[in-house]
Motif scaffolding. Sequence first.
Motif, short mmCIF file in Angstrom:
data_model
loop_
_atom_site.label_atom_id
_atom_site.label_comp_id
_atom_site.label_asym_id
_atom_site.label_seq_id
_atom_site.Cartn_x
_atom_site.Cartn_y
_atom_site.Cartn_z
N ASP A 46 -3.94 9.59 -0.16
CA ASP A 46 -3.23 8.08 0.35
C ASP A 46 -3.60 7.42 -0.99
O ASP A 46 -4.11 7.69 -1.88
CB ASP A 46 -3.63 7.70 1.78
N LEU A 47 -3.04 6.01 -0.95
CA LEU A 47 -3.26 5.19 -1.89
C LEU A 47 -4.82 4.73 -2.03
O LEU A 47 -5.14 4.69 -3.52
CB LEU A 47 -2.50 3.78 -1.86
N ARG B 222 -3.78 -1.28 0.93
CA ARG B 222 -2.63 -1.29 2.16
C ARG B 222 -1.29 -1.31 1.37
O ARG B 222 -1.08 -2.30 0.50
CB ARG B 222 -2.96 -2.39 2.93
N TRP B 223 -0.46 -0.51 1.72
CA TRP B 223 1.08 -0.41 1.25
C TRP B 223 1.83 -1.17 2.12
O TRP B 223 2.19 -0.79 3.20
CB TRP B 223 1.43 1.03 1.01
N GLU B 224 2.57 -2.11 1.35
CA GLU B 224 3.38 -2.93 2.16
C GLU B 224 4.79 -3.09 1.60
O GLU B 224 5.72 -3.97 1.70
CB GLU B 224 3.02 -4.28 2.60
N PRO C 287 5.19 5.15 -2.00
CA PRO C 287 4.38 4.79 -3.17
C PRO C 287 4.92 5.80 -4.38
O PRO C 287 5.25 5.22 -5.56
CB PRO C 287 2.90 4.91 -2.74
N LEU D 74 2.38 0.35 -10.57
CA LEU D 74 1.62 0.60 -9.56
C LEU D 74 0.14 0.49 -10.05
O LEU D 74 -0.71 -0.24 -9.68
CB LEU D 74 1.80 1.71 -8.75
N ARG E 167 -3.56 -5.53 -1.38
CA ARG E 167 -2.30 -5.15 -0.53
C ARG E 167 -1.22 -5.16 -1.70
O ARG E 167 -1.01 -5.94 -2.42
CB ARG E 167 -1.96 -6.39 0.30
N VAL E 168 -0.33 -4.12 -1.54
CA VAL E 168 0.49 -3.68 -2.60
C VAL E 168 1.89 -4.20 -2.11
O VAL E 168 2.41 -3.33 -0.91
CB VAL E 168 0.60 -2.34 -3.36
N ASP E 169 2.51 -5.19 -2.17
CA ASP E 169 4.18 -5.39 -1.52
C ASP E 169 4.91 -5.34 -2.75
O ASP E 169 4.67 -5.27 -4.26
CB ASP E 169 3.74 -6.41 -0.75
#
Length: 254
Positions: free
Chosen positions: A46-47, A132-134, A139, A147, A161-163
């Motif tokens: 996961d990220l 947290r992937w948003e 991804p 990224l 938080r990656v949006d």
Amino acid sequence: MPACARSHAYARLVLRITDARTGEPVDAAPARRGLTRVEAHTQGLDLTNLRVLLAADLLVRALELGGTPVWGLLRGERQREELRAAGVALGVRPFEEGGDSGAGLGEAQVLHVVGEDGPEPDGVRIAVAPVRWEAPGPPDGTDQAALRLALLAHPRRTPVRVDAGALTEAGDTLARWRRAVADWARRPSRPVPDTVRADLRAAWEDDLDTAAVLDVLRAVESGPGLADGARFETYAYADRLLGLDLARDLGNPA
């Protein structure tokens, strides 16, 4: 931040990293400059675990830039090969398989890079906050260099938080810097100014603060009085740590 804000004798700096067990900074490289072992402890794909791997990659790069021999190991029981492949896509250099290495090769220091809820091995524990992937889509469907830059823009111990906005901003910055580096490369080369080199080293030697490294690059990009050849060498030098492939567009038509 002006490029001279941190000016001091970078040659005397030593990479200091916060030990999550004590909350105190420790020398990442031993005084006798023996081999340092960096272990990335992951718990799946996961990220957050990918960020653990990225943090370990940055630590290895920083130690090597300081002249310390490093042995990088990947430890994890689940989805190790999938995580390794995701790391390669993100620009992480391959780590060796971390089985029961025991005392290893007589290393003088062992650094364990873990998630905040990860294992607690003996030795220096370097904690990495969750991601947290948003953003829309998975991804692995996004620009991996963007990224990587979006993750580097935050201190390692700060949750991210990656949006879509963060990825767009990172992608725009990356494209602008790559164009600038390709343009600066057409000018006569100049050495990295001592004050700028000191600022970069002071940033990453202070708990591997990649956000501060990026601030120095922004100051170099827009600061007056620097020759373009010096800007090019500065970005090429910093990219040895950042791993953003900033010189990718060299030789491409303008």
